[in-house]
Scaffold this active site. Sequence first.
Site, PDB file in Angstrom:
ATOM      1  N   THR A 128       0.814  -1.212   0.000  1.00 30.04           N
ATOM      2  CA  THR A 128       0.000   0.000   0.000  1.00 30.04           C
ATOM      3  C   THR A 128       0.852   1.268   0.000  1.00 30.04           C
ATOM      4  OG1 THR A 128      -1.524   1.253   1.408  1.00 30.04           O
ATOM      5  CG2 THR A 128      -0.077  -0.267   2.541  1.00 30.04           C
ATOM      6  N   ASP A 129       0.275   2.358  -0.483  1.00 30.50           N
ATOM      7  CA  ASP A 129       0.972   3.652  -0.407  1.00 30.50           C
ATOM      8  C   ASP A 129       0.988   4.199   1.022  1.00 30.50           C
ATOM      9  OD1 ASP A 129      -1.705   4.343  -0.165  1.00 30.50           O
ATOM     10  OD2 ASP A 129      -1.704   5.844  -1.757  1.00 30.50           O
ATOM     11  N   GLU A 130       0.195   3.600   1.937  1.00 33.31           N
ATOM     12  CA  GLU A 130       0.133   4.124   3.311  1.00 33.31           C
ATOM     13  C   GLU A 130       1.459   3.961   4.043  1.00 33.31           C
ATOM     14  OE1 GLU A 130      -3.289   3.552   5.684  1.00 33.31           O
ATOM     15  OE2 GLU A 130      -4.643   3.705   3.991  1.00 33.31           O
ATOM     16  N   TYR A 153      -1.994  -0.453  11.060  1.00 33.32           N
ATOM     17  CA  TYR A 153      -2.114  -1.135   9.748  1.00 33.32           C
ATOM     18  C   TYR A 153      -0.914  -0.812   8.863  1.00 33.32           C
ATOM     19  CZ  TYR A 153      -3.302  -1.608   4.805  1.00 33.32           C
ATOM     20  OH  TYR A 153      -3.254  -1.890   3.455  1.00 33.32           O
ATOM     21  N   LYS A 157       2.154  -3.178   7.416  1.00 37.75           N
ATOM     22  CA  LYS A 157       2.449  -3.373   5.983  1.00 37.75           C
ATOM     23  C   LYS A 157       3.896  -2.943   5.688  1.00 37.75           C
ATOM     24  CE  LYS A 157       0.108  -4.540   3.043  1.00 37.75           C
ATOM     25  NZ  LYS A 157      -0.271  -5.890   2.492  1.00 37.75           N
TER      26      LYS A 157
HETATM   27  P1  NAD Z   1      -9.645  -7.361   2.266  1.00 39.18           P
HETATM   28  O1  NAD Z   1      -9.665  -7.042   3.722  1.00 39.18           O
HETATM   29  O2  NAD Z   1     -10.854  -7.092   1.459  1.00 39.18           O
HETATM   30  O3  NAD Z   1      -9.295  -8.899   2.063  1.00 39.18           O
HETATM   31  C1  NAD Z   1      -8.258  -9.522   2.766  1.00 39.18           C
HETATM   32  C2  NAD Z   1      -8.314 -11.019   2.496  1.00 39.18           C
HETATM   33  O4  NAD Z   1      -7.227 -11.620   3.229  1.00 39.18           O
HETATM   34  C3  NAD Z   1      -9.607 -11.688   2.982  1.00 39.18           C
HETATM   35  O5  NAD Z   1     -10.052 -12.618   2.033  1.00 39.18           O
HETATM   36  C4  NAD Z   1      -9.181 -12.378   4.277  1.00 39.18           C
HETATM   37  O6  NAD Z   1      -9.948 -13.536   4.589  1.00 39.18           O
HETATM   38  C5  NAD Z   1      -7.731 -12.736   3.947  1.00 39.18           C
HETATM   39  N1  NAD Z   1      -6.960 -12.927   5.186  1.00 39.18           N
HETATM   40  C6  NAD Z   1      -6.888 -12.097   6.258  1.00 39.18           C
HETATM   41  N2  NAD Z   1      -6.118 -12.640   7.219  1.00 39.18           N
HETATM   42  C7  NAD Z   1      -5.664 -13.821   6.725  1.00 39.18           C
HETATM   43  C8  NAD Z   1      -4.826 -14.849   7.247  1.00 39.18           C
HETATM   44  N3  NAD Z   1      -4.297 -14.748   8.468  1.00 39.18           N
HETATM   45  N4  NAD Z   1      -4.560 -15.916   6.475  1.00 39.18           N
HETATM   46  C9  NAD Z   1      -5.091 -16.030   5.229  1.00 39.18           C
HETATM   47  N5  NAD Z   1      -5.922 -15.113   4.705  1.00 39.18           N
HETATM   48  C10 NAD Z   1      -6.198 -14.016   5.435  1.00 39.18           C
HETATM   49  O7  NAD Z   1      -8.362  -6.591   1.687  1.00 39.18           O
HETATM   50  P2  NAD Z   1      -8.165  -5.915   0.258  1.00 39.18           P
HETATM   51  O8  NAD Z   1      -8.692  -4.537   0.300  1.00 39.18           O
HETATM   52  O9  NAD Z   1      -8.615  -6.863  -0.792  1.00 39.18           O
HETATM   53  O10 NAD Z   1      -6.565  -5.804   0.244  1.00 39.18           O
HETATM   54  C11 NAD Z   1      -5.775  -6.862  -0.269  1.00 39.18           C
HETATM   55  C12 NAD Z   1      -4.302  -6.466  -0.192  1.00 39.18           C
HETATM   56  O11 NAD Z   1      -4.089  -5.274  -0.935  1.00 39.18           O
HETATM   57  C13 NAD Z   1      -3.825  -6.155   1.227  1.00 39.18           C
HETATM   58  O12 NAD Z   1      -2.532  -6.668   1.372  1.00 39.18           O
HETATM   59  C14 NAD Z   1      -3.823  -4.652   1.306  1.00 39.18           C
HETATM   60  O13 NAD Z   1      -2.854  -4.187   2.219  1.00 39.18           O
HETATM   61  C15 NAD Z   1      -3.465  -4.286  -0.118  1.00 39.18           C
HETATM   62  N6  NAD Z   1      -3.952  -2.977  -0.592  1.00 39.18           N
HETATM   63  C16 NAD Z   1      -5.272  -2.650  -0.460  1.00 39.18           C
HETATM   64  C17 NAD Z   1      -5.726  -1.428  -0.968  1.00 39.18           C
HETATM   65  C18 NAD Z   1      -7.182  -1.018  -0.867  1.00 39.18           C
HETATM   66  O14 NAD Z   1      -7.512   0.119  -1.191  1.00 39.18           O
HETATM   67  N7  NAD Z   1      -8.087  -1.897  -0.460  1.00 39.18           N
HETATM   68  C19 NAD Z   1      -4.821  -0.565  -1.611  1.00 39.18           C
HETATM   69  C20 NAD Z   1      -3.480  -0.946  -1.692  1.00 39.18           C
HETATM   70  C21 NAD Z   1      -3.058  -2.157  -1.207  1.00 39.18           C
HETATM   71  O1  DAU Z   2      -4.167   3.902   0.395  1.00 42.80           O
HETATM   72  C1  DAU Z   2      -4.371   2.522   0.337  1.00 42.80           C
HETATM   73  C2  DAU Z   2      -5.194   2.087   1.510  1.00 42.80           C
HETATM   74  O2  DAU Z   2      -6.513   2.538   1.276  1.00 42.80           O
HETATM   75  C3  DAU Z   2      -5.183   0.576   1.735  1.00 42.80           C
HETATM   76  O3  DAU Z   2      -3.890   0.178   2.065  1.00 42.80           O
HETATM   77  C4  DAU Z   2      -6.144   0.180   2.848  1.00 42.80           C
HETATM   78  O4  DAU Z   2      -6.198  -1.232   2.965  1.00 42.80           O
HETATM   79  C5  DAU Z   2      -7.527   0.710   2.502  1.00 42.80           C
HETATM   80  O5  DAU Z   2      -8.421   0.433   3.555  1.00 42.80           O
HETATM   81  C6  DAU Z   2      -7.466   2.220   2.241  1.00 42.80           C
HETATM   82  O6  DAU Z   2      -7.181   2.933   3.478  1.00 42.80           O
HETATM   83  P1  DAU Z   2      -7.931   4.305   3.854  1.00 42.80           P
HETATM   84  O7  DAU Z   2      -7.833   4.502   5.297  1.00 42.80           O
HETATM   85  O8  DAU Z   2      -7.471   5.414   2.975  1.00 42.80           O
HETATM   86  O9  DAU Z   2      -9.435   3.895   3.402  1.00 42.80           O
HETATM   87  P2  DAU Z   2     -10.854   4.121   4.080  1.00 42.80           P
HETATM   88  O10 DAU Z   2     -11.879   3.708   3.072  1.00 42.80           O
HETATM   89  O11 DAU Z   2     -10.930   3.534   5.439  1.00 42.80           O
HETATM   90  O12 DAU Z   2     -10.906   5.700   4.242  1.00 42.80           O
HETATM   91  C7  DAU Z   2     -10.752   6.565   3.112  1.00 42.80           C
HETATM   92  C8  DAU Z   2     -10.814   7.995   3.632  1.00 42.80           C
HETATM   93  O13 DAU Z   2     -12.145   8.269   4.093  1.00 42.80           O
HETATM   94  C9  DAU Z   2      -9.918   8.259   4.827  1.00 42.80           C
HETATM   95  O14 DAU Z   2      -9.391   9.576   4.715  1.00 42.80           O
HETATM   96  C10 DAU Z   2     -10.847   8.176   6.031  1.00 42.80           C
HETATM   97  C11 DAU Z   2     -12.175   8.650   5.463  1.00 42.80           C
HETATM   98  N1  DAU Z   2     -13.390   8.045   6.068  1.00 42.80           N
HETATM   99  C12 DAU Z   2     -13.460   6.682   6.135  1.00 42.80           C
HETATM  100  C13 DAU Z   2     -14.559   6.054   6.673  1.00 42.80           C
HETATM  101  C14 DAU Z   2     -14.647   4.561   6.782  1.00 42.80           C
HETATM  102  C15 DAU Z   2     -14.435   8.832   6.479  1.00 42.80           C
HETATM  103  O15 DAU Z   2     -14.384  10.074   6.387  1.00 42.80           O
HETATM  104  N2  DAU Z   2     -15.531   8.236   7.017  1.00 42.80           N
HETATM  105  C16 DAU Z   2     -15.647   6.869   7.154  1.00 42.80           C
HETATM  106  O16 DAU Z   2     -16.675   6.391   7.683  1.00 42.80           O
END
Ligand code: NAD
Ligand code: DAU
Length: 355
Positions: A128-130, A153, A157
């Site tokens: 992630t970019d975080e 989180y 990562k």
């Molecule tokens: P998600 O939470 O939707 O899914 C995570 C998956 O991992 C689920 O299927 C869960 O069952 C599985 N999992 C969790 N713990 C586990 C364990 N101990 N063993 C095996 N499986 C396990 O997450 P996502 O949003 O699909 O993100 C997937 C990946 O991409 C993550 O590594 C996250 O850091 C990265 N990522 C997410 C975003 C985003 O915006 N969602 C952006 C950049 C990177």
């Molecule tokens: O940048 C990549 C990341 O993006 C991933 O690594 C994470 O897995 C993914 O969850 C996401 O993280 P964020 O914290 O940016 O996503 P989230 O959807 O939780 O929040 C997006 C923005 O919205 C953040 O600035 C917080 C705000 N927010 C979020 C929620 C859930 C609100 O204002 N209200 C809300 O209820």
Amino acid sequence: MDIVVTGGAGFIGSNFLNLLVPRHPEHRFINVDKLTYAANVRNLSAIENRPNYRLERVDIADRDAVRALFEREKPQIVVHFAAESHVDRSIVAPDAFIETNIAGTFNLLEAFRALPKGYGQLFHHVSTDEVYGSLGATGLFTEQTAYDPSSPYSASKAASDHLVRAYHRTYGLPTKLTNCSNNYGPYQFPEKLIPLMLLNALEGKPLPVYGQGTNVRDWLYVDDHCEAIWTVMHKGRVGETYNIGGRSEQKNLDVVHAICDLVAEAKGVPSGELRALIRYVQDRPGHDLRYAIDASKLMNECGWAPRESFESGLRKTVRWYLDNPGWVAEVRSGEYREWIERNYATRGEGPGGKR
Ligand code: NAD
Ligand code: DAU
């Protein structure tokens, strides 16, 4: 090739498998997932009967189980999505983030390292970019930006990224790493901003904006992320890191307004009626102000470019949630309701509400 995809029943992993399993019958995809609250095997119903797809329920934090799986399957490729992914949950209860994101990645690297010669040709780590922390009003994250994570989180990562790089440098493991910005699209669990706001707007519930809604995220449609990972797997250089993003920076409040407009259009009500549901609530502790990705290394070296604009991707996403009420009802289980109660009932009014 035998490809182990961890976390393939979650949001991004299931979009990845739905895209690639039908396209690549020559590869065998093994989805390794613990099936936590964030997973849903229904996401994979379109591919579950394909001969080149299989699900193995394994917790990557269970070292023996991971070792046994790798000894049995001997994958050539690992694509590592599995993680605890929600920042707010990591603030309330960080333990699972350390276990899955750090220890789980370590277990996978160790099992990969132990594979016999000829197997284990690529370990692709999805990150992630975080990890880079927060930007001010200007500038972009590049692959050279120093790590500065703000939440449990992102710290977990960051630790996993460091392990992956260390295993490349120390043991010569063929690793690649991608750091992507915020994803959105089908199958995203409705704890995250876009599906949460979309479903609340649809049901006339409050829209809880943290702080003043001025934080900026750089949004990428999930299929564009999946295509980018596949591209890096094939064209990226071993040992390298690639940032993924579509230069689509949006203030949170603007995202919520855009969702209100699209849901209002679908419901045939004035958008103002839905925008009136916005409530400014207490901010996230350690809330990063702004993310913005420079993806030029990926674009120049590998020829990837996003297909979807934020407008077209958001429209598709709203349509998908409207067309899939059964999926929505199913994932909003007891556990989901408990989380919503825990996260929002205790948040007081934020500064935005006092303007
Ligand atoms: P998600 O939470 O939707 O899914 C995570 C998956 O991992 C689920 O299927 C869960 O069952 C599985 N999992 C969790 N713990 C586990 C364990 N101990 N063993 C095996 N499986 C396990 O997450 P996502 O949003 O699909 O993100 C997937 C990946 O991409 C993550 O590594 C996250 O850091 C990265 N990522 C997410 C975003 C985003 O915006 N969602 C952006 C950049 C990177
Ligand atoms: O940048 C990549 C990341 O993006 C991933 O690594 C994470 O897995 C993914 O969850 C996401 O993280 P964020 O914290 O940016 O996503 P989230 O959807 O939780 O929040 C997006 C923005 O919205 C953040 O600035 C917080 C705000 N927010 C979020 C929620 C859930 C609100 O204002 N209200 C809300 O209820």
